[in-house]
Write a protein that holds these residues in place. Structure first.
Motif, PDB file in Angstrom:
ATOM      1  N   TRP A  89      34.128  26.005  -1.732  1.00 58.22           N
ATOM      2  CA  TRP A  89      35.204  25.518  -2.592  1.00 58.22           C
ATOM      3  C   TRP A  89      36.551  26.034  -2.116  1.00 58.22           C
ATOM      4  CZ3 TRP A  89      38.424  28.348  -5.925  1.00 58.22           C
ATOM      5  CH2 TRP A  89      39.226  27.577  -6.746  1.00 58.22           C
ATOM      6  N   LYS A  90      36.618  27.299  -1.721  1.00 57.09           N
ATOM      7  CA  LYS A  90      37.880  27.860  -1.223  1.00 57.09           C
ATOM      8  C   LYS A  90      38.312  27.166   0.063  1.00 57.09           C
ATOM      9  CE  LYS A  90      37.658  32.477  -3.232  1.00 57.09           C
ATOM     10  NZ  LYS A  90      37.513  33.915  -2.956  1.00 57.09           N
ATOM     11  N   GLN A  91      37.366  26.902   0.962  1.00 56.74           N
ATOM     12  CA  GLN A  91      37.706  26.200   2.208  1.00 56.74           C
ATOM     13  C   GLN A  91      38.201  24.792   1.914  1.00 56.74           C
ATOM     14  OE1 GLN A  91      34.162  26.483   4.559  1.00 56.74           O
ATOM     15  NE2 GLN A  91      34.561  28.596   5.188  1.00 56.74           N
ATOM     16  N   GLU A  92      37.537  24.112   0.996  1.00 59.48           N
ATOM     17  CA  GLU A  92      37.961  22.760   0.629  1.00 59.48           C
ATOM     18  C   GLU A  92      39.345  22.783  -0.013  1.00 59.48           C
ATOM     19  OE1 GLU A  92      37.825  18.640   0.110  1.00 59.48           O
ATOM     20  OE2 GLU A  92      36.607  19.967   1.337  1.00 59.48           O
ATOM     21  N   ARG A  93      39.600  23.781  -0.862  1.00 54.21           N
ATOM     22  CA  ARG A  93      40.909  23.919  -1.496  1.00 54.21           C
ATOM     23  C   ARG A  93      41.991  24.138  -0.446  1.00 54.21           C
ATOM     24  NH1 ARG A  93      41.935  29.092  -5.113  1.00 54.21           N
ATOM     25  NH2 ARG A  93      41.875  29.940  -3.035  1.00 54.21           N
ATOM     26  N   GLU A  94      41.715  24.987   0.534  1.00 53.12           N
ATOM     27  CA  GLU A  94      42.693  25.249   1.594  1.00 53.12           C
ATOM     28  C   GLU A  94      42.940  23.990   2.430  1.00 53.12           C
ATOM     29  OE1 GLU A  94      45.498  27.106   3.789  1.00 53.12           O
ATOM     30  OE2 GLU A  94      44.552  27.857   1.969  1.00 53.12           O
ATOM     31  N   ARG A  95      41.867  23.260   2.721  1.00 53.99           N
ATOM     32  CA  ARG A  95      42.014  22.027   3.495  1.00 53.99           C
ATOM     33  C   ARG A  95      42.859  21.003   2.738  1.00 53.99           C
ATOM     34  NH1 ARG A  95      39.867  17.147   3.813  1.00 53.99           N
ATOM     35  NH2 ARG A  95      38.401  17.500   2.137  1.00 53.99           N
ATOM     36  N   ARG A  96      42.626  20.856   1.452  1.00 54.03           N
ATOM     37  CA  ARG A  96      43.427  19.924   0.644  1.00 54.03           C
ATOM     38  C   ARG A  96      44.873  20.381   0.546  1.00 54.03           C
ATOM     39  NH1 ARG A  96      40.006  17.150  -4.031  1.00 54.03           N
ATOM     40  NH2 ARG A  96      38.072  16.910  -2.907  1.00 54.03           N
ATOM     41  N   GLN A  98      46.518  22.061   2.834  1.00 53.02           N
ATOM     42  CA  GLN A  98      47.158  21.735   4.113  1.00 53.02           C
ATOM     43  C   GLN A  98      47.472  20.242   4.193  1.00 53.02           C
ATOM     44  OE1 GLN A  98      48.332  23.814   6.288  1.00 53.02           O
ATOM     45  NE2 GLN A  98      47.532  25.562   5.143  1.00 53.02           N
ATOM     46  N   LYS A  99      46.537  19.405   3.738  1.00 51.44           N
ATOM     47  CA  LYS A  99      46.798  17.962   3.745  1.00 51.44           C
ATOM     48  C   LYS A  99      47.983  17.623   2.848  1.00 51.44           C
ATOM     49  CE  LYS A  99      43.426  15.001   3.511  1.00 51.44           C
ATOM     50  NZ  LYS A  99      42.177  14.318   3.095  1.00 51.44           N
ATOM     51  N   ARG A 100      48.081  18.288   1.698  1.00 48.29           N
ATOM     52  CA  ARG A 100      49.191  18.052   0.771  1.00 48.29           C
ATOM     53  C   ARG A 100      50.510  18.446   1.409  1.00 48.29           C
ATOM     54  NH1 ARG A 100      47.937  21.543  -3.058  1.00 48.29           N
ATOM     55  NH2 ARG A 100      46.185  20.262  -3.667  1.00 48.29           N
ATOM     56  N   ILE A 101      50.525  19.581   2.086  1.00 49.56           N
ATOM     57  CA  ILE A 101      51.752  20.032   2.756  1.00 49.56           C
ATOM     58  C   ILE A 101      52.158  19.040   3.832  1.00 49.56           C
ATOM     59  CG2 ILE A 101      52.676  21.790   4.309  1.00 49.56           C
ATOM     60  CD1 ILE A 101      51.158  23.868   2.678  1.00 49.56           C
TER      61      ILE A 101
END
Length: 157
Positions: A89-96, A98-101
């Motif tokens: 979940w933390k990895q997915e949150r970080e990936r999202r 980065q995509k948002r940024i």
């Protein structure tokens, strides 16, 4: 989570130690029964009854210890699975994130190629013609419906 895991493992350990102690006491009782039968203080039939009872008690205590150990192992497995899902979940949150940024950076790019990633301030000076089309009022009151007052020293004749 960690506390629950430690409590479960502790209880399983206590159950295991209790079962081992019970089995050890049963072995000692067996030796005492053998000596009592040899000395004639105990009949073989009574010794067999006591032996059966001791075997049942040993089986029960070993079974309880096994259930405690099984529970502790399942708790450890569950904790590992939960930790794994939290990491995913933390990895997915970080990936999202980065995509948002990246999406915000693309959205803030001007058509001129200027980037507004550092906020809305730009290095270009404001244009002077911005204020040319604004209506001007003689008395400074844009809501005045009447004509402005005549200048001082004006005579009507």
């Amino acid at each position: 989570m960690r506390r629950k895991q430690l409590i479960t493992a502790g209880l399983a350990t206590v159950a295991t130690i209790h079962a081992a102690h019970s089995v050890y006491q049963s072995m000692e009782a067996r030796n005492v029964r053998h000596k009592a039968v040899q000395q004639g203080r105990l009949s073989p039939r009574e010794a067999k009854k006591l032996k059966t009872k001791a075997i049942m008690q040993d089986a029960a205590s070993v079974g309880i210890a096994a259930l405690g150990i099984k529970g502790a192992i399942s708790e450890v497995k569950q904790a590992r699975e939960q930790a794994k899902s939290i990491n995913e979940w933390k990895q997915e949150r970080e990936r999202r994130h980065q995509k948002r940024i990246e999406r915000l950076k693309r959205a803030n790019d001007d058509h001129d190629g200027r980037s507004r990633a550092n906020g809305w301030a730009t290095s270009i000076a404001p244009q002077e013609h911005r204020y040319v089309d604004v209506p001007r009022y003689a008395d400074g009151n844009p809501y005045s419906a009447a004509l402005p007052a005549p200048p001082i020293g004006y005579d009507r004749q």
